[in-house]
Design an enzyme around this catalytic site. Sequence first.
Site, PDB file in Angstrom:
ATOM      1  N   ARG A  13       1.075  -0.875  -0.139  1.00 21.19           N
ATOM      2  CA  ARG A  13      -0.289  -0.232  -0.021  1.00 21.19           C
ATOM      3  C   ARG A  13       0.899   1.276   0.463  1.00 21.19           C
ATOM      4  O   ARG A  13       0.891   1.913  -1.484  1.00 21.19           O
ATOM      5  CB  ARG A  13      -0.958   0.134   1.249  1.00 21.19           C
ATOM      6  N   ASP A  14       1.603   1.439   0.940  1.00 23.57           N
ATOM      7  CA  ASP A  14       2.739   2.739   1.225  1.00 23.57           C
ATOM      8  C   ASP A  14       3.540   2.579  -0.286  1.00 23.57           C
ATOM      9  O   ASP A  14       3.904   3.669  -0.607  1.00 23.57           O
ATOM     10  CB  ASP A  14       2.862   3.043   2.307  1.00 23.57           C
ATOM     11  N   HIS A 205       5.453   4.300  12.250  1.00 27.22           N
ATOM     12  CA  HIS A 205       5.489   4.825  11.579  1.00 27.22           C
ATOM     13  C   HIS A 205       6.296   4.962  10.758  1.00 27.22           C
ATOM     14  O   HIS A 205       6.306   6.424  10.514  1.00 27.22           O
ATOM     15  CB  HIS A 205       3.659   4.166  10.674  1.00 27.22           C
ATOM     16  N   HIS A 207       8.294   7.375   8.058  1.00 25.94           N
ATOM     17  CA  HIS A 207       9.533   7.147   6.905  1.00 25.94           C
ATOM     18  C   HIS A 207      10.643   7.743   7.317  1.00 25.94           C
ATOM     19  O   HIS A 207      11.051   8.603   8.061  1.00 25.94           O
ATOM     20  CB  HIS A 207       8.320   8.373   6.731  1.00 25.94           C
ATOM     21  N   CYS A 238       4.093   9.315   0.829  1.00 21.55           N
ATOM     22  CA  CYS A 238       1.957   9.821   0.556  1.00 21.55           C
ATOM     23  C   CYS A 238       2.106  10.775  -0.815  1.00 21.55           C
ATOM     24  O   CYS A 238       3.183  12.195  -0.208  1.00 21.55           O
ATOM     25  CB  CYS A 238       2.159  10.535   1.768  1.00 21.55           C
ATOM     26  N   ASN A 247       9.641   4.862   3.483  1.00 24.25           N
ATOM     27  CA  ASN A 247       9.143   4.284   5.151  1.00 24.25           C
ATOM     28  C   ASN A 247       9.896   3.607   4.956  1.00 24.25           C
ATOM     29  O   ASN A 247      11.364   3.315   4.262  1.00 24.25           O
ATOM     30  CB  ASN A 247       8.027   3.230   5.095  1.00 24.25           C
TER      31      ASN A 247
HETATM   32  P1  HMG Z   1     -13.778  13.777  -1.663  1.00 21.29           P
HETATM   33  O1  HMG Z   1     -13.386  14.004  -3.285  1.00 21.29           O
HETATM   34  O2  HMG Z   1     -14.102  14.404  -0.954  1.00 21.29           O
HETATM   35  O3  HMG Z   1     -14.995  12.569  -1.731  1.00 21.29           O
HETATM   36  O4  HMG Z   1     -12.655  12.879  -1.740  1.00 21.29           O
HETATM   37  P2  HMG Z   1     -16.503  12.965  -1.919  1.00 21.29           P
HETATM   38  O5  HMG Z   1     -17.472  12.560  -0.568  1.00 21.29           O
HETATM   39  O6  HMG Z   1     -16.569  14.675  -2.058  1.00 21.29           O
HETATM   40  O7  HMG Z   1     -17.513  12.517  -3.685  1.00 21.29           O
HETATM   41  C1  HMG Z   1     -15.658  12.603  -4.614  1.00 21.29           C
HETATM   42  C2  HMG Z   1     -16.327  11.821  -5.428  1.00 21.29           C
HETATM   43  O8  HMG Z   1     -15.008  10.769  -5.635  1.00 21.29           O
HETATM   44  C3  HMG Z   1     -17.854  10.629  -6.184  1.00 21.29           C
HETATM   45  O9  HMG Z   1     -17.577  10.679  -7.087  1.00 21.29           O
HETATM   46  C4  HMG Z   1     -17.497   9.703  -4.894  1.00 21.29           C
HETATM   47  O10 HMG Z   1     -18.281   8.257  -5.578  1.00 21.29           O
HETATM   48  C5  HMG Z   1     -16.297   9.585  -5.063  1.00 21.29           C
HETATM   49  P3  HMG Z   1     -18.142  10.428  -8.408  1.00 21.29           P
HETATM   50  O11 HMG Z   1     -19.886  10.782  -7.702  1.00 21.29           O
HETATM   51  O12 HMG Z   1     -18.038  12.542  -8.447  1.00 21.29           O
HETATM   52  O13 HMG Z   1     -18.669  10.416  -9.411  1.00 21.29           O
HETATM   53  N1  HMG Z   1     -15.127   8.745  -3.937  1.00 21.29           N
HETATM   54  C6  HMG Z   1     -14.018   7.378  -4.450  1.00 21.29           C
HETATM   55  N2  HMG Z   1     -14.594   6.786  -5.057  1.00 21.29           N
HETATM   56  C7  HMG Z   1     -13.337   5.639  -4.578  1.00 21.29           C
HETATM   57  N3  HMG Z   1     -13.474   5.302  -3.621  1.00 21.29           N
HETATM   58  C8  HMG Z   1     -13.111   6.012  -2.019  1.00 21.29           C
HETATM   59  C9  HMG Z   1     -14.540   7.530  -3.143  1.00 21.29           C
HETATM   60  N4  HMG Z   1     -14.936   8.038  -1.366  1.00 21.29           N
HETATM   61  C10 HMG Z   1     -16.021   8.966  -2.154  1.00 21.29           C
HETATM   62  N5  HMG Z   1     -12.959   5.654  -0.823  1.00 21.29           N
HETATM   63  C11 HMG Z   1     -11.173  10.843  -0.164  1.00 21.29           C
HETATM   64  C12 HMG Z   1     -12.611  12.331  -0.585  1.00 21.29           C
HETATM   65  C13 HMG Z   1     -11.258  11.046   0.760  1.00 21.29           C
HETATM   66  C14 HMG Z   1     -12.236   9.630  -0.933  1.00 21.29           C
HETATM   67  C15 HMG Z   1     -10.555  11.396  -1.469  1.00 21.29           C
HETATM   68  O14 HMG Z   1     -10.110  12.666  -0.948  1.00 21.29           O
HETATM   69  C16 HMG Z   1      -8.959  10.414  -1.984  1.00 21.29           C
HETATM   70  O15 HMG Z   1      -9.592   9.532  -2.302  1.00 21.29           O
HETATM   71  N6  HMG Z   1      -8.369  10.819  -1.185  1.00 21.29           N
HETATM   72  C17 HMG Z   1      -6.862   9.872  -1.670  1.00 21.29           C
HETATM   73  C18 HMG Z   1      -6.067   9.785   0.169  1.00 21.29           C
HETATM   74  C19 HMG Z   1      -4.927   8.476  -0.088  1.00 21.29           C
HETATM   75  O16 HMG Z   1      -5.028   7.625  -0.509  1.00 21.29           O
HETATM   76  N7  HMG Z   1      -3.603   9.363   0.228  1.00 21.29           N
HETATM   77  C20 HMG Z   1      -2.768   8.375   1.071  1.00 21.29           C
HETATM   78  C21 HMG Z   1      -2.684   7.485   1.907  1.00 21.29           C
HETATM   79  S1  HMG Z   1      -2.901   8.484   3.417  1.00 21.29           S
HETATM   80  C22 HMG Z   1      -1.230   7.925   3.652  1.00 21.29           C
HETATM   81  O17 HMG Z   1      -0.408   7.362   2.567  1.00 21.29           O
HETATM   82  C23 HMG Z   1      -0.232   8.204   5.088  1.00 21.29           C
HETATM   83  C24 HMG Z   1      -0.065   7.208   5.944  1.00 21.29           C
HETATM   84  O18 HMG Z   1       0.993   6.202   5.152  1.00 21.29           O
HETATM   85  C25 HMG Z   1       0.564   7.691   7.086  1.00 21.29           C
HETATM   86  C26 HMG Z   1       1.594   8.222   7.115  1.00 21.29           C
HETATM   87  O19 HMG Z   1       2.349   7.879   6.612  1.00 21.29           O
HETATM   88  O20 HMG Z   1       1.859   9.534   8.105  1.00 21.29           O
HETATM   89  C27 HMG Z   1      -1.533   6.386   6.520  1.00 21.29           C
HETATM   90 MG    MG Z   2       2.943   5.802   5.880  1.00 15.04          MG
END
Ligand code: HMG
Ligand code: MG
Length: 296
Positions: A13-14, A205, A207, A238, A247
């Site tokens: 994933r990450d 976690h 990086h 990210c 990471n």
């Molecule tokens: P949004 O645009 O605010 O959501 O996205 P919405 O509810 O307003 O919906 C807008 C559109 O997105 C709609 O589609 C929804 O159906 C669709 P439309 O009707 O316009 O065609 N939608 C989705 N589609 C697929 N899967 C979903 C989903 N939800 C809504 N779950 C959202 C908000 C969070 C979904 C968006 O901003 C997003 O997907 N962001 C990606 C975030 C991400 O994956 N970041 C990386 C991981 S976190 C990380 O790496 C940190 C970590 O490693 C820890 C660290 O290192 O700190 C964990």
């Molecule tokens: Mg991370």
Amino acid sequence: MSAQVRLCEVGPRDGLQNETESLAVAVRAEFIAALCAAGHQHIECGAFVRADLIPQMQDTAAVLAALAPMPSVRLTALVPNLKGYEAALAAGCKSVAIFTAASETFNQRNSNASIDESFERFAPVAARATADGVRLRGYVSTVLHCPFEGRINPATAVAVAQRLLVLGCDEVSFGETTGRATPNEVRELCAHVNGAGLMNVAAMHFHDTYGMGVANTLVAFEAGVRSFDASAGGLGGCPNAPGAAGNVATEDLLHLFAGLGVVTGVDPVLQHRAGEIVAAALGRSLPGRVWRACHP
Ligand code: HMG
Ligand code: MG
């Protein structure tokens, strides 16, 4: 008896979410199967997020479908909201991770939500997870530094973690998203975690932007943390944390803990082989691989 730590391998994933190239479903599944063969008990296998934002995690359902049953391994998928949860459940996930942050700006950029708004999204996810018997993990990002706001008070991160635990998370992973933190800062974070009574439910976690991942792991371990996230070959990052590197490498943590006489349950040679699957698919060495390749 030897001390033990729990590892969560976040490479699928990450590790893969920050690559320019999206890997084929079959390669992602082979990678997860190899990590399982190496002895991992907890693997983060993908994410159910917007494919237009994180295309690398597209087809996580197909990746899960391609896996042979591995009932003893916790396979977790990242879900930001109920839509993601329902997709994870339909794909057969028995464990999901919700993610928020200690920094408002980062959370807005990463999830298009304030911290409070992310908890509004999590409430129905947590209710469904409880009803469905799905395990819930939580992430707090930017626990010490934010790429946009700078230094973060660790007390803020702990307060967010407590909210995740109230929702029913069985573990909260403290994401040092930027890789800027130094061991003194991690010690301070751990003191807050300990002071709040969260040591048994906290994971770290790290990086590795400045090569502090192993040092930070060591001080967290010495402070009492027994759960760590890491990524095969040090892949990761990210897309919403500019400048951050991957990471901390799982290989490095295996080496650290073996040297300390701490049991991880993961075979370093088989871990190395799992990383090789991704390296071959990407057509390049993983970060730090040259040294590690002669030292599995
Ligand atoms: P949004 O645009 O605010 O959501 O996205 P919405 O509810 O307003 O919906 C807008 C559109 O997105 C709609 O589609 C929804 O159906 C669709 P439309 O009707 O316009 O065609 N939608 C989705 N589609 C697929 N899967 C979903 C989903 N939800 C809504 N779950 C959202 C908000 C969070 C979904 C968006 O901003 C997003 O997907 N962001 C990606 C975030 C991400 O994956 N970041 C990386 C991981 S976190 C990380 O790496 C940190 C970590 O490693 C820890 C660290 O290192 O700190 C964990
Ligand atoms: Mg991370």
